[in-house]
Every structure is written in C-alpha cells, then in structure tokens.
Design a protein around this motif. Structure first.
Motif, PDB file in Angstrom:
ATOM      1  N   TYR A   1       0.827  -1.206   0.000  1.00  0.00           N
ATOM      2  CA  TYR A   1       0.000   0.000   0.000  1.00  0.00           C
ATOM      3  C   TYR A   1       0.864   1.260   0.000  1.00  0.00           C
ATOM      4  CZ  TYR A   1      -3.012   3.721   1.741  1.00  0.00           C
ATOM      5  OH  TYR A   1      -3.668   4.919   1.888  1.00  0.00           O
ATOM      6  N   TRP A   2       1.874   1.284   0.843  1.00  0.00           N
ATOM      7  CA  TRP A   2       2.707   2.484   0.949  1.00  0.00           C
ATOM      8  C   TRP A   2       3.582   2.705  -0.277  1.00  0.00           C
ATOM      9  CZ3 TRP A   2       4.097   0.346   6.346  1.00  0.00           C
ATOM     10  CH2 TRP A   2       3.157   0.778   7.290  1.00  0.00           C
ATOM     11  N   TYR A   3       4.186   1.637  -0.791  1.00  0.00           N
ATOM     12  CA  TYR A   3       5.227   1.787  -1.802  1.00  0.00           C
ATOM     13  C   TYR A   3       4.910   1.138  -3.148  1.00  0.00           C
ATOM     14  CZ  TYR A   3       7.525   2.501   2.679  1.00  0.00           C
ATOM     15  OH  TYR A   3       7.840   2.919   3.946  1.00  0.00           O
ATOM     16  N   GLY A   4       3.835   0.371  -3.235  1.00  0.00           N
ATOM     17  CA  GLY A   4       3.539  -0.329  -4.479  1.00  0.00           C
ATOM     18  C   GLY A   4       4.437  -1.527  -4.722  1.00  0.00           C
ATOM     19  N   ASN A   5       5.150  -1.962  -3.699  1.00  0.00           N
ATOM     20  CA  ASN A   5       6.091  -3.080  -3.843  1.00  0.00           C
ATOM     21  C   ASN A   5       5.431  -4.302  -4.469  1.00  0.00           C
ATOM     22  OD1 ASN A   5       7.832  -1.419  -2.491  1.00  0.00           O
ATOM     23  ND2 ASN A   5       7.964  -2.647  -0.637  1.00  0.00           N
ATOM     24  N   THR A   6       6.075  -4.886  -5.449  1.00  0.00           N
ATOM     25  CA  THR A   6       5.727  -6.140  -6.129  1.00  0.00           C
ATOM     26  C   THR A   6       4.451  -6.049  -6.972  1.00  0.00           C
ATOM     27  OG1 THR A   6       4.337  -7.218  -4.441  1.00  0.00           O
ATOM     28  CG2 THR A   6       6.733  -7.400  -4.174  1.00  0.00           C
ATOM     29  N   LEU A   7       3.804  -4.894  -7.022  1.00  0.00           N
ATOM     30  CA  LEU A   7       2.557  -4.779  -7.772  1.00  0.00           C
ATOM     31  C   LEU A   7       2.827  -4.360  -9.222  1.00  0.00           C
ATOM     32  CD1 LEU A   7       0.335  -2.898  -5.163  1.00  0.00           C
ATOM     33  CD2 LEU A   7       0.427  -5.352  -5.614  1.00  0.00           C
ATOM     34  N   PRO A   8       1.989  -4.801 -10.159  1.00  0.00           N
ATOM     35  CA  PRO A   8       2.132  -4.359 -11.550  1.00  0.00           C
ATOM     36  C   PRO A   8       1.533  -2.971 -11.736  1.00  0.00           C
ATOM     37  CG  PRO A   8       0.272  -5.842 -11.361  1.00  0.00           C
ATOM     38  CD  PRO A   8       0.903  -5.789  -9.993  1.00  0.00           C
ATOM     39  N   GLU A   9       1.989  -2.291 -12.793  1.00  0.00           N
ATOM     40  CA  GLU A   9       1.344  -1.034 -13.162  1.00  0.00           C
ATOM     41  C   GLU A   9      -0.046  -1.328 -13.731  1.00  0.00           C
ATOM     42  OE1 GLU A   9       2.342   1.660 -12.264  1.00  0.00           O
ATOM     43  OE2 GLU A   9       4.513   1.870 -12.388  1.00  0.00           O
ATOM     44  N   PRO A  10      -0.986  -0.406 -13.522  1.00  0.00           N
ATOM     45  CA  PRO A  10      -0.827   0.916 -12.926  1.00  0.00           C
ATOM     46  C   PRO A  10      -0.940   0.974 -11.402  1.00  0.00           C
ATOM     47  CG  PRO A  10      -3.030   0.684 -13.822  1.00  0.00           C
ATOM     48  CD  PRO A  10      -2.313  -0.586 -14.169  1.00  0.00           C
ATOM     49  N   ALA A  11      -1.214  -0.165 -10.758  1.00  0.00           N
ATOM     50  CA  ALA A  11      -1.381  -0.136  -9.300  1.00  0.00           C
ATOM     51  C   ALA A  11      -0.097   0.300  -8.595  1.00  0.00           C
ATOM     52  CB  ALA A  11      -1.820  -1.506  -8.789  1.00  0.00           C
ATOM     53  N   ARG A  12       1.058  -0.034  -9.157  1.00  0.00           N
ATOM     54  CA  ARG A  12       2.315   0.300  -8.505  1.00  0.00           C
ATOM     55  C   ARG A  12       2.458   1.802  -8.288  1.00  0.00           C
ATOM     56  NH1 ARG A  12       7.851  -1.649 -11.233  1.00  0.00           N
ATOM     57  NH2 ARG A  12       7.134  -0.221 -12.862  1.00  0.00           N
ATOM     58  N   SER A  13       1.977   2.613  -9.206  1.00  0.00           N
ATOM     59  CA  SER A  13       2.140   4.061  -9.084  1.00  0.00           C
ATOM     60  C   SER A  13       0.839   4.786  -8.796  1.00  0.00           C
ATOM     61  CB  SER A  13       2.753   4.631 -10.376  1.00  0.00           C
ATOM     62  OG  SER A  13       1.885   4.417 -11.483  1.00  0.00           O
ATOM     63  N   ASN A  14      -0.254   4.051  -8.707  1.00  0.00           N
ATOM     64  CA  ASN A  14      -1.572   4.663  -8.541  1.00  0.00           C
ATOM     65  C   ASN A  14      -2.146   4.298  -7.177  1.00  0.00           C
ATOM     66  OD1 ASN A  14      -4.316   5.422  -8.696  1.00  0.00           O
ATOM     67  ND2 ASN A  14      -4.306   5.202 -10.918  1.00  0.00           N
ATOM     68  N   LEU A  15      -2.054   5.203  -6.218  1.00  0.00           N
ATOM     69  CA  LEU A  15      -2.487   4.932  -4.849  1.00  0.00           C
ATOM     70  C   LEU A  15      -3.965   4.548  -4.751  1.00  0.00           C
ATOM     71  CD1 LEU A  15      -1.711   4.859  -1.834  1.00  0.00           C
ATOM     72  CD2 LEU A  15      -2.383   7.269  -1.714  1.00  0.00           C
ATOM     73  N   PRO A  16      -4.887   5.221  -5.433  1.00  0.00           N
ATOM     74  CA  PRO A  16      -6.293   4.814  -5.319  1.00  0.00           C
ATOM     75  C   PRO A  16      -6.534   3.344  -5.677  1.00  0.00           C
ATOM     76  CG  PRO A  16      -6.163   6.979  -6.324  1.00  0.00           C
ATOM     77  CD  PRO A  16      -4.750   6.467  -6.219  1.00  0.00           C
TER      78      PRO A  16
ATOM     79  N   GLN B   1      -3.252  14.348  -6.437  1.00  0.00           N
ATOM     80  CA  GLN B   1      -3.202  13.681  -7.736  1.00  0.00           C
ATOM     81  C   GLN B   1      -1.837  13.876  -8.391  1.00  0.00           C
ATOM     82  OE1 GLN B   1      -6.531  15.160 -10.020  1.00  0.00           O
ATOM     83  NE2 GLN B   1      -8.039  14.280  -8.628  1.00  0.00           N
ATOM     84  N   PRO B   2      -0.903  12.966  -8.130  1.00  0.00           N
ATOM     85  CA  PRO B   2       0.392  13.002  -8.819  1.00  0.00           C
ATOM     86  C   PRO B   2       0.305  12.293 -10.162  1.00  0.00           C
ATOM     87  CG  PRO B   2       0.364  11.213  -7.249  1.00  0.00           C
ATOM     88  CD  PRO B   2      -0.985  11.880  -7.154  1.00  0.00           C
ATOM     89  N   PRO B   3       1.319  12.399 -11.006  1.00  0.00           N
ATOM     90  CA  PRO B   3       1.323  11.627 -12.259  1.00  0.00           C
ATOM     91  C   PRO B   3       1.339  10.130 -11.946  1.00  0.00           C
ATOM     92  CG  PRO B   3       2.974  13.373 -12.305  1.00  0.00           C
ATOM     93  CD  PRO B   3       2.483  13.288 -10.893  1.00  0.00           C
ATOM     94  N   THR B   4       0.575   9.366 -12.695  1.00  0.00           N
ATOM     95  CA  THR B   4       0.540   7.917 -12.497  1.00  0.00           C
ATOM     96  C   THR B   4       0.655   7.217 -13.846  1.00  0.00           C
ATOM     97  OG1 THR B   4      -1.878   7.875 -12.638  1.00  0.00           O
ATOM     98  CG2 THR B   4      -0.911   8.102 -10.444  1.00  0.00           C
TER      99      THR B   4
ATOM    100  N   MET C   1       3.906   6.187 -19.084  1.00  0.00           N
ATOM    101  CA  MET C   1       3.690   7.431 -18.356  1.00  0.00           C
ATOM    102  C   MET C   1       3.493   8.539 -19.381  1.00  0.00           C
ATOM    103  SD  MET C   1       3.527   8.738 -15.255  1.00  0.00           S
ATOM    104  CE  MET C   1       4.452   7.719 -14.106  1.00  0.00           C
ATOM    105  N   ASP C   2       2.472   9.353 -19.176  1.00  0.00           N
ATOM    106  CA  ASP C   2       2.105  10.397 -20.133  1.00  0.00           C
ATOM    107  C   ASP C   2       1.811  11.662 -19.327  1.00  0.00           C
ATOM    108  OD1 ASP C   2       1.091  12.006 -22.132  1.00  0.00           O
ATOM    109  OD2 ASP C   2      -0.435  10.585 -22.811  1.00  0.00           O
TER     110      ASP C   2
END
Length: 868
Positions: A369-384, A588-591, A605-606
């Motif tokens: 949850y805190w760092y996105g560790n081991t998760l695939p994108e977009p979950a790794r960079s998308n907190l929601p 809302q940061p870039p994700t 990333m766009d």
C-alpha cells in the motif's frame, strides 16, 4: 523407434510420455519441461527411490558448468509444478541431503529417454528459460538498514534454566544441524546457550552471577531464542565479567557470540556503572544487541547466512527475517519484499496456522500500500488502486492474533503496521501497547512504534518511545530512528532541532533524507542548500513531484498542518509540481497507465502538453529509466515513456518467442496510433535505436525527429577496417562474465554483470549504483535469456544502405568516455543516416542518460524545438 515406444508413465495426477518428452495432465494437455529441468527429472527418474544430493545433480546434470543452488531449485520447482505435486509427495526434499523421486517407472522408459538425449542430460546452449518459472528476488544483493527477524515461537519455561559455568566446549557442526528442532523438521529455532567464561575468582561470582541472571531474564523476553544449557546449541554466548566486586576497578562485561561452527559473529564490551539497576540496564542492552528482531546479531547472522538460499528452501525462521524487513522503507534497493512475499506464501502453504507468518503477511500488504512493492502497473504508481490493501492487512493481522498465544510481540508488529496503513490511530495505539507490554526493552520495536505513533498524531508519546530505544541501543541503532524525533520538532516549529535530528538520520543514498532537508532548510534561511537537496533527491527518485512527495506523507498519516508547512517549503525550494495538491485528501500526482497494443498490455507514463516526445528504453530497463526526463520535458512538452513487451511489470503473453526488433517496431507503431499522438519526436537509448529506424523507414509520417543516444545493433555494421575488427573483438570479450552467469542459470547474477559490462564498471561495482537503477535492472533480469537466445536474436537489418533511405531529421549522441566499439558504431550511424547530426556528450559513457540527465535533456529539447 515406433515399435519400441513406451506407454505414458503415470506420476500422480499426470503421465509422462516418453515419445513426446512431455507430460499429459488431467485435461489431456501436453506440458513440456525446459531442457534443464528435463535433465534433472531424467536423472532423478534413473535414480528413483534413492536420495540424490545436490552435488551429484550438479556433477551429473550440468557436467562441469558452474551453477548456483537457485538453478537447481528452479528446476525442481518447475518439475513439481508440471507434476502437480503440491504436497511434494512425488518429488521429495530430504532436508540437508537432497531430492528423491518416489514414483514408479520402468527401465525401458529410462533407457529410451537416455538414448533420445544422446547420453547428455543437459547442454548449456539449449537454455531457453521460461519467465513463468523464474523466481525474482532470489538473491539478496546488499545489506539492508531495516532487519527485524523473529523466529518460530517457543514456549518459555516458568523457571530459568541453569547456566553452564564453562565455555571450553565448542559446538559441533554436525550436532548443530539437529539442534533446536521443533515439532517438524521445517520449523527450526535458533537457540542460544549462555556460558560463563572460565577464570572467575570465587569472590567475584555473586556479582557476575547477578549479571547473568538479569541477562537470562532479558533474553527470554524476546521469544526469538531459547536459552539452553547445551554446548552444541545453534549459537554460543559467552559473557566475561571484569572488575566486579573490586574497589577502584572498572566493571565491564565482555560479550562474544559464536555460530554453530565456532566462528565469532559478534563481540562487544559494556561498562557497568556503579549505581542501582546498572547491571539490569547492561543486561537489557546485551540482550538487545544479541536478540533484537531488528538489530540483533543472531538475526543478522541468520539473514546473511540464508540470503543466497532459494526461497522455497528457507525455513520459517529464515523467512521471517525477510518478512520483517522493508528495503524500500529506508531508501535501499527493493529486493526484500518480493522475497518475503514468496517465502511467506510458501510457509503458510505448509502451515496455515502459523500466527507469525500471518502477522508478517499483514506487513506485506502494508508495504504494498505504501510503496507499491511487487505490484504491476498501474497499481504500482496509482495509490487509489491500492486502497483495498490496508483492509487486507488488518484481516491478516487479526487472524494472526486469533492464532497466537498472546506472548509474541511479532504478532503486534504486524497488527501495528496494519492499523498504521489504514490510519486507525486508536487501534494503532492499542496494538503498540500490547506489543510493548510483551517486551518493553526491544529497541527496534520501540523505535519503529515510536515513529509510527508520532506520524499518526501522538507526537510526543512517539518521540518518548524513540528516545527509550536510543538509550537502550546507542551503538547499533538504525539511522532512520532519528527521523521521528526530527519530524516531531518540525511539526511544532522547532526547525533547527528538526534539522539536527534529520542530519543524525541522514543517508546519502536515501531520497527521503534529502526530502527532509529540502523542506526544513527554507525555514532556516538556507535556500541554496534546500535547492541542492531537491536536485539530489531528483537524482535518486527520478520524476518525483511535489504531489508525489505529499501523497507519500499523507499515506503515512501525517496531518494537514505538517503537509501545509512541508508544501510551502518545497515550493520555495523549487520542487516542481505536476498534478494537483490543493486538497490533501485527493492528491493527484502523475501515475502510469496501460493500453492494449497488438494483444499485449503496455504500461506507460504520459505527462504534460505540447510537442509529444516519446522515449524508448534499451535492454534490461523499462519506462522508469527515463523518469529523469519527466520534469524537464513535461514543463513545455508532452513527455511519454513506455515499457516494451516483456519489460516492466505486465505479465508475458508467451515465453518470449516474439522478442525481435520487428515485433518492437510494430508495437511502437501501434502504441503511437493507440494514443493518437503522432507524429512524435523519438528518443532512444542503446538497442532501441534499430526499433526506431524501422519505424522511421516504414512509417515516416509518424516521426518528426529522432534522437539516438549511442545506438547499438547486433548487425556487423562496424567490422570492416582493422580498427573496427579489433574494437569489436575486444568489446565482445567483455561479455564473457554475463554469458557465464547466463549458462549457469543465474539470471539475476547475469543482470548484475550486464550492468557492469555496459556501464564499464569494475566487477562488484554494481552495488554502488543508484538504488532505482539496480532495482530496474534486477526486475527486468528475466529478459536476458530471451534477448541472447539465438532463436530470437535475428539480424536487425541495420546496414548503411538501409540507413541511407531514412529522411527523418536525426541526431546521434555519443558519450565522450564510451568504449571504442560503441563509439565507432555511433559514428557509423551518423555517417550512414542522411543529414544526421552528431554530438559528443562530455564526461560520460553509455550510462550518460542516467548520469548527466541535465545535459542530455538540454540536447533533446534543443533538437526537438528545431523540428517541432
């Protein structure tokens, strides 16, 4: 062969077909093993019913090729998967001995198979490893600053065990193998035998016995060791007391800890002041230094001794080490969470009622949850997209507590992290109280709980716990412990004291250390230093924005007062903004995003608006490697970076057989069309240049301009003159170490050597690279066997005649310090491409794009603006 074909041989739920060298499952599907795994299976089959040692398998199967244990374990794991042998009843692991295949088979089948393989069990040139069978994160590359291992809980005797008054007996290695076994062989507990050293005078015994009595009590609080009267225990702890009972003499306790083979792994001396409770306080410090689940010598040794061990062979005791760690938490390369996640799944599969494993599973969810560790994108960079994980953490923690007997602080370690991830402050505080009640003297527990309690709003209570931890352990503390004290001072406007604490916590390689200085120094009228801190932070965490920094702190439960003060300072220090942070509850940061391209998901990333600048990464990397360019490019242009097929975090749709320049060119064309961004300005690095050249040739309407940093091709473009031939030969020789690791089946080892080769580093210098660079290379290591596979490595068509047909405005950039061969290649690309510009980038070699990104960003922007 037709008349002698054998019938399929049953192995549990599947059958082995000698004629097709494949396994037939219940659905009548045919599944094949890799040649390497098939060779292991055949040798075990030939020796069925007998335990075959690892050494024998290495000698008979690999026949002289140097390999690591991981190569064998990957084969065993693959065989079990194909055999559907989850219970390990067919292919058994015999602890400390080897493996045994127990299923029946007939001799005709074995001999037939041996003849089909021409007497060879394995040929290195046939290695074609499948990504589904790779176990990422198996090898730990560096020591981490957060190590909190607990071991399998043991009941503690009501009465203290007697102490042995002699340290003369040394532990026996063979006996040590069975010491500390509990219930099942797979659940072993490191045990510590406390022995007095010889030579005490009779009159000194009362005082020295008092120290040992207190030490015994202090050690028992940890539940991670068992104090035994056994000279053959896993560890031996010798305590020498000097000066006790003597006037005008300094009282001192000298501690030595040895492992089962008698090697000294920890030694330290402690002065014992002549005051009330001094002996008790020293005993508490000694116990922490030996047994603390974060800084203890036993834990450190057990972790280090098991770091090269395959995940599936880690004992629960060893697995817990990784479960209690979080490399990303301290800014280190994130190689811990993936290893912890894998081994905890294995432990819970073996024992679903392991309370400690469930507690540590809660921490995995929290870290994801805190760092996105081991998760695939977009979950790794998308907190929601990760908002559900704190709930899973709480469920796992509550399950752990329900299964525990209430005397294991590690259960509450997991529960504290679970409630902290969901910012349930009251429950967080209750869990902290329960954990501390079990062991009020574990400094790592106190410091960690203190930091989290402070960040969640109980500032002064948390700071008090941190100070207690530092009093107990003034020598072996973790630097990050001081962060909570610094943030407490900062929250209440005590900025100089905050800075002083942040400097005590400072880690040059940790981007958070630089972030803390960046938002503190402006309030001390040290703006230039704050700007330097921002620049350093951006070099360690490429593409970090104001919004990303604020979101990170918000997930850690910081209040709006802290965030407002922090935001104001970071704006003054010059940290760029991309996104929105007006509402701290909806930052809302870039994700990253994903899009379907030619049947596969592509992550990208766009960010920004204007002329689209599309970055294409090279080998062993993904879209993140261009993160340094997000801010400078997106300021006035549209920055887009994507991960090519097989790279990044998306699952593979096949085994890599489509790996080719033409595939990547087709994907790039479809990616541009899917986003409707053409024509674009392409930026490539290394072996991605041929991809862009194919696109420029086939679809010139999609490309406005192209910048190629040190283009590389496998075609013999540079092999005409004597200078070129010598340069090519010298360069190819530098790849020997990579190919050696690759043949051994060590993909992560080959990734390290790959980086050292292309960046022209000395052997072992991988460890000194930036954490994000190491992480990206390691996480894309699975592509190396495919990239070098001769079946997929086709000529790229990069001839001078081909390049002369290109009309797209092109810039070739070459690093001043790059090796001669690649330098000649860059010049040849420039010479063969009509009207191409050629530029030298000063002071760098092939790693220039991640070393001097300011220089390259200016080069890119200047060229793009010329042809927009």
């Amino acid at each position: 062969m037709g008349s002698s074909a054998a019938k399929p041989q049953p192995f549990g739920k599947v059958a082995y077909d000698v004629n097709t060298q494949s396994f037939i499952n219940k659905k009548d599907e045919s599944v094949k093993l890799r040649p390497q795994s098939l060779a292991v299976f055949l040798y075990l089959l030939e020796n069925r019913g007998r335990v075959v040692s690892k050494d024998e398998l290495f000698a008979e199967v690999w026949k002289g090729v140097s390999v690591t244990d991981d190569s064998l374990v990957q084969c065993v794991t693959e065989i079990r998967r194909v055999l559907e042998d989850k219970e390990r009843s067919i292919l058994q692991t015999v602890p400390r001995q080897g493996y045994m295949l127990v299923a029946k088979a007939d001799n005709q089948q074995i001999e037939s198979e041996k003849s089909r393989n021409v007497g060879k069990y394995f040929r290195p040139e046939l290695i074609i490893q499948k990504p589904a069978f790779w176990l990422p994160g198996l090898i730990i590359l560096s020591l981490l600053s957060w190590i909190v291992p607990h071991f399998y809980p043991q009941p503690v005797a009501d009465n203290p065990l007697p102490l042995q008054n002699s340290s003369a007996d040394k532990p026996d290695a063979a006996a040590n193998q069975t010491a500390g076994s509990v219930q099942q062989a797979t659940y072993s507990v490191p045990t510590v035998s406390v022995n007095l050293a010889d030579g005490f005078q009779a009159e000194l015994k009362p005082s020295s016995d008092a120290l040992l009595q207190e030490l015994r009590v202090a050690l028992r609080r940890y539940r991670v060791i068992e104090v035994v009267d056994n000279p053959q225990a896993d560890y031996q702890l010798a305590v020498n007391a000097h000066g006790f009972g003597q006037q005008d003499s300094v009282q001192q306790a000298v501690v030595e800890l040895k492992n089962g083979t008698g090697d000294l792994i920890f030694a330290e001396s402690y002065d014992v002041p002549a005051q009330d409770k001094a002996i008790q306080q020293v005993a508490i410090r000694i116990a922490a230094a030996v047994a603390s689940p974060g800084i203890g010598a036993v834990a450190r040794h057990l972790r280090e001794s098991s770091r090269l061990k395959p995940v599936v062979e880690l004992t629960p005791s060893e697995c817990y080490i990784y479960g209690f760690s979080c490399s990303k938490c301290s800014g280190e390369e994130d190689e811990i969470t993936r290893r912890a996640e894998a081994c905890l799944a294995h432990v819970l599969e073996q024992n679903p009622e392991d309370a400690r494993a469930w507690a540590l599973q809660a921490t995995i969810y929290a870290h994801q949850y805190w760092y996105g560790n081991t998760l695939p994108e977009p979950a790794r960079s998308n907190l929601p997209m990760r908002k559900h994980l704190p709930e899973l953490a709480v469920k796992a923690a509550n399950k752990a507590e329900a299964m525990s007997n209430g005397d294991d602080s590690s259960v509450y370690w997991g529960m504290v992290e679970a409630y902290y991830s969901s910012c349930q402050v009251d429950k967080l505080q209750q869990a902290i109280n329960r954990g501390i009640e079990i062991n009020p003297y574990d400094p790592n527990l106190l410091a960690s709980f203190g930091n989290w309690l402070a960040y969640s709003g109980h500032w002064h209570e948390g700071a008090a716990l941190i100070r207690q931890a530092l009093e107990i352990e003034p020598n072996h503390y973790r630097k990050w412990w001081w962060m909570g004290l610094g943030k407490t001072h900062y929250r209440f406007g005590e900025d100089q004291q905050a800075y002083d604490m942040f400097m005590k916590a400072f880690n040059e390689r940790n981007w958070v250390s630089h972030l803390q200085l960046a938002y503190t120094l402006p309030y001390l009228d040290r703006m230039e230093e704050a700007q330097v801190a921002v620049k350093k932070m951006l070099s360690l965490s490429p593409g970090i924005t104001l919004e990303r920094a604020l979101e990170y702190y918000k997930t850690l439960c910081f209040d709006d007062v802290y965030l407002e003060k922090m935001k104001k300072a970071l704006v003054m220090a010059g940290l760029p903004s991309r996104g929105s942070s007006e509402d701290f509850d909806n930052i809302q940061p870039p994700t990253a995003k994903t899009v379907s391209v030619n049947g596969v998901d592509v992550e990208y990333m766009d960010v920004g608006e204007g002329e689209p600048v599309l970055f294409v990464h090279g080998a062993m990397t993904d879209y993140r490697t261009w993160g340094y360019y997000l801010l400078p490019i997106s300021e006035n242009h549209r920055y887009i970076a994507y991960s090519r097929r097989y790279y990044g975090t998306q699952p593979w749709s096949d085994d890599g057989e489509k790996y080719s320049v033409s595939t990547y060119a087709d994907d790039l064309v479809e990616f541009i069309k899917a986003l409707d961004i053409g024509p674009v300005h392409l930026v490539t690095w290394s072996n991605s240049a041929p991809i862009a050249y194919l696109v420029k040739a086939k679809h010139p309407e999609l490309v406005k301009s192209a910048i190629h940093y040190e283009p590389v091709t496998i075609d013999p473009l540079v092999d005409a003159t004597q200078e070129e031939k010598a340069a090519r030969k010298a360069h190819l020789a530098t790849w020997a170490a990579v190919f050696s690791q690759l043949k051994a089946g060590d993909t992560e080892g080959s990734a390290r050597r790959f980086m050292e080769t292309v960046f022209e580093l000395e052997a072992g210098d991988y460890i000194n690279e930036k954490e994000i660079t190491k992480e990206i290379f390691r996480q894309n290591a699975a592509t190396i066997p495919v990239m070098f596979n001769p079946d997929y490595r086709k000529p790229e068509g990069m001839s001078c005649d081909f390049m002369q047909k290109i009309s797209t405005p092109t810039l070739i950039v070459n690093g001043e310090k790059t090796n001669l061969y690649w330098g000649l290649m860059a010049k040849k690309f420039a010479q063969c491409t009509p009207a191409a510009e050629y530029k030298i980038m000063r002071g760098v070699n092939h790693r220039g794009p991640i070393e001097d990104f300011d220089q390259l960003a200016n080069i890119i922007l200047e060229f793009v603006d010329k042809y927009k």
